[in-house]
Motif scaffolding. Structure first.
Motif, mmCIF file in Angstrom:
data_model
loop_
_atom_site.group_PDB
_atom_site.id
_atom_site.type_symbol
_atom_site.label_atom_id
_atom_site.label_comp_id
_atom_site.label_asym_id
_atom_site.label_seq_id
_atom_site.Cartn_x
_atom_site.Cartn_y
_atom_site.Cartn_z
ATOM 1 N N VAL A 85 69.293 74.472 31.661
ATOM 2 C CA VAL A 85 68.142 74.288 32.621
ATOM 3 C C VAL A 85 66.777 74.289 31.705
ATOM 4 N N GLY A 86 66.717 75.524 30.884
ATOM 5 C CA GLY A 86 65.572 75.793 30.127
ATOM 6 C C GLY A 86 65.492 74.760 29.108
ATOM 7 N N PHE A 87 66.526 74.243 28.667
ATOM 8 C CA PHE A 87 66.463 73.327 27.420
ATOM 9 C C PHE A 87 65.925 71.766 28.134
ATOM 10 N N VAL A 88 66.431 71.513 29.391
ATOM 11 C CA VAL A 88 66.081 70.235 29.753
ATOM 12 C C VAL A 88 64.590 70.208 30.141
ATOM 13 N N ILE A 89 64.071 71.330 30.983
ATOM 14 C CA ILE A 89 62.712 71.550 31.080
ATOM 15 C C ILE A 89 61.829 71.231 29.923
ATOM 16 N N GLY A 90 62.341 72.105 28.805
ATOM 17 C CA GLY A 90 61.420 72.183 27.759
ATOM 18 C C GLY A 90 61.434 70.857 27.108
ATOM 19 N N ASP A 91 62.386 70.062 26.893
ATOM 20 C CA ASP A 91 62.524 68.895 26.268
ATOM 21 C C ASP A 91 61.751 67.755 26.872
ATOM 22 N N ALA A 92 61.699 67.948 28.283
ATOM 23 C CA ALA A 92 60.984 66.853 29.154
ATOM 24 C C ALA A 92 59.583 67.179 28.902
ATOM 25 N N ILE A 93 59.040 68.464 28.850
ATOM 26 C CA ILE A 93 57.647 68.664 28.549
ATOM 27 C C ILE A 93 57.259 68.292 27.295
ATOM 28 N N ARG A 94 58.355 68.495 26.189
ATOM 29 C CA ARG A 94 57.755 68.352 24.700
ATOM 30 C C ARG A 94 57.780 66.789 24.736
ATOM 31 N N THR A 95 58.538 65.899 25.092
ATOM 32 C CA THR A 95 58.719 64.481 25.095
ATOM 33 C C THR A 95 57.536 63.851 26.259
ATOM 34 N N LYS A 96 56.748 64.538 26.858
ATOM 35 C CA LYS A 96 55.736 64.101 27.775
ATOM 36 C C LYS A 96 56.335 63.241 28.796
ATOM 37 N N LYS A 97 57.481 63.617 29.415
ATOM 38 C CA LYS A 97 58.012 62.849 30.587
ATOM 39 C C LYS A 97 57.148 63.108 31.746
ATOM 40 N N SER A 98 57.550 62.057 32.673
ATOM 41 C CA SER A 98 56.682 62.518 34.346
ATOM 42 C C SER A 98 57.115 63.351 34.701
ATOM 43 N N LYS A 99 56.228 64.002 35.932
ATOM 44 C CA LYS A 99 56.859 65.230 37.024
ATOM 45 C C LYS A 99 58.006 64.876 37.420
ATOM 46 N N TYR A 101 60.724 62.843 36.641
ATOM 47 C CA TYR A 101 61.766 62.788 35.768
ATOM 48 C C TYR A 101 61.907 64.457 35.340
ATOM 49 N N LEU A 102 61.136 65.266 35.245
ATOM 50 C CA LEU A 102 61.369 66.521 34.986
ATOM 51 C C LEU A 102 62.095 67.301 36.223
ATOM 52 N N PHE A 103 61.719 66.691 37.395
ATOM 53 C CA PHE A 103 62.373 67.401 38.397
ATOM 54 C C PHE A 103 63.829 67.043 38.669
ATOM 55 N N MET A 104 63.883 65.490 38.626
ATOM 56 C CA MET A 104 65.316 64.903 38.754
ATOM 57 C C MET A 104 66.162 65.339 37.616
ATOM 58 N N SER A 105 65.829 65.441 36.362
ATOM 59 C CA SER A 105 66.474 66.082 35.326
ATOM 60 C C SER A 105 66.924 67.653 35.507
ATOM 61 N N THR A 106 66.005 68.282 35.828
ATOM 62 C CA THR A 106 66.427 69.594 36.041
ATOM 63 C C THR A 106 67.448 69.960 37.251
ATOM 64 N N GLY A 200 50.169 78.186 26.822
ATOM 65 C CA GLY A 200 49.467 77.184 26.041
ATOM 66 C C GLY A 200 50.511 75.995 25.998
ATOM 67 N N ILE A 201 51.205 75.788 26.893
ATOM 68 C CA ILE A 201 52.013 74.410 26.675
ATOM 69 C C ILE A 201 51.457 73.276 27.863
ATOM 70 N N ASP A 202 51.180 72.205 27.205
ATOM 71 C CA ASP A 202 50.478 71.304 28.271
ATOM 72 C C ASP A 202 51.715 70.659 29.042
ATOM 73 N N VAL A 203 51.785 71.154 30.449
ATOM 74 C CA VAL A 203 52.777 70.742 31.397
ATOM 75 C C VAL A 203 52.331 69.800 32.426
ATOM 76 N N PRO A 204 53.246 68.923 32.872
ATOM 77 C CA PRO A 204 52.701 67.787 33.985
ATOM 78 C C PRO A 204 52.435 68.698 35.312
ATOM 79 N N LYS A 205 51.379 67.740 35.865
ATOM 80 C CA LYS A 205 51.045 68.369 37.043
ATOM 81 C C LYS A 205 51.526 67.580 38.368
ATOM 82 N N PHE A 206 51.911 68.265 39.228
ATOM 83 C CA PHE A 206 52.774 67.574 40.453
ATOM 84 C C PHE A 206 51.475 67.331 41.542
#
Length: 314
Positions: A85-99, A101-106, A200-206
């Motif tokens: 789960v940590g890998f999926v969340i971090g990878d979605a953030i690094r690749t600038k996926k939408s919020k 996508y982040l929720f569904m993939s998690t 310092g991580i640029d995270v998507p906003k919900f």
């Protein structure tokens, strides 16, 4: 280049060490374990958000092995949940996926790891915790019924009713597990994303809950399920019965959330005090049919713009 490699090595070692400490707390320390499990994915998500997949996979494998080395083989299943789960969340953030996508993939990652745990426990440890939990609950209710028979009062639940309730609960297990996984995903994301932002991580906003808009296709799904229930009336225990029941549970929840979102929208437009939102959530359960109706109306008709214009003209 050497400096970058050294920095990456230090950060990877920190992530592995922190993950191991947190997962050991989550596995061995009562009370603290609940809090620890919420933050267990944080070190992996942080490292994965900063580095490419190859390095992140190495850290994931290292974290799993080190945690298992210190905690024993029984900790492996728990560690796998949070490294994945940590890998999926971090990878979605690094690749600038939408919020979304982040929720569904998690949520999907949690479902996958839960299924993996269940299969391993059943096949290798001969432990079906779902079946055991259902049997324990059933035995407890049956005992309560026996005690109630000795009291001079009218019984509202008979043994036959109890059997029917548990058959329905067993049939609805798939949707219950799915909803639980996505609710947990939402909780984990909501807690850990602000922390990642502080690092310092640029995270998507919900978007605000009041702006929630489900796809209109949900209405068609609901209409199909409702039609099957009304006109076909599947026999209890059949595949169609199980499928329709689970679809109904998911759709009811989605439309309830849509209805609540519409109410929150109106409350904000009228600039109502915040405590009213909490009150609405409290009364949503007994009045869920009305809330679902609001959700259907909100999806089917563009009444938000109409209400917004009407409120602004006052």
């Amino acid at each position: 280049m050497p400096n970058n490699q050294t920095k990456k090595l230090v950060q990877g070692s920190m992530a592995v060490a922190l993950f191991t400490i947190i997962i050991l707390l989550a596995f061995y320390v009562p009370v603290v374990n609940i809090v620890a499990m919420v933050f267990a994915l944080l070190p992996i998500a942080w490292f994965t958000a900063l580095h490419d997949r190859k390095d992140s996979v190495i850290v994931v494998i290292a974290a799993t092995l080190v945690a298992t080395l210190f905690g024993g083989i029984m900790i492996l299943l728990l560690a796998l949940v949070f490294v994945i789960v940590g890998f999926v969340i971090g990878d979605a953030i690094r690749t600038k996926k939408s919020k979304i996508y982040l929720f569904m993939s998690t949520g999907t990652a949690l479902l996958f790891t839960f299924a993996l745990q269940y299969v391993v426990l059943v096949k290798f440890f001969e432990t079906d915790f779902i079946k055991e939990s259902m049997n324990m609950a059933k035995a407890s209710y049956e005992q309560s019924l026996k005690l109630a028979e000795q009291l001079p009062m009218q019984q509202s639940l008979t043994t036959e009713n109890l059997e029917e309730v548990f058959r329905m609960m067993e049939a609805a297990l798939p949707s219950t597990i799915i909803l639980s996984a996505f609710i947990l995903a939402f909780v984990l994301i909501s807690i850990n994303l602000p922390l990642l932002k502080r690092f310092g991580i640029d995270v998507p906003k919900f978007a605000s809950f009041k702006m929630m808009r489900l796809p209109r296709a949900v209405l068609w799904y609901y209409l199909i399920v409702l039609s099957i229930n009304l006109f076909v009336q599947p026999e209890v225990g059949t595949f169609l019965y199980v499928a329709v029941l689970n679809a109904s549970v998911v759709l009811w929840l989605l439309l309830t959330l849509q209805g609540l979102s519409f109410i929150f929208f109106l409350l904000d437009e009228y600039k109502s005090p915040g405590f009213l939102k909490g009150l609405v959530v409290l009364i949503a359960l007994p009045l869920y049919s009305f809330i679902i109706l609001l959700g259907i109306i909100d999806l089917g008709f563009n009444i938000r713009e109409y209400m917004k214009d009407k409120i602004q003209k006052k």
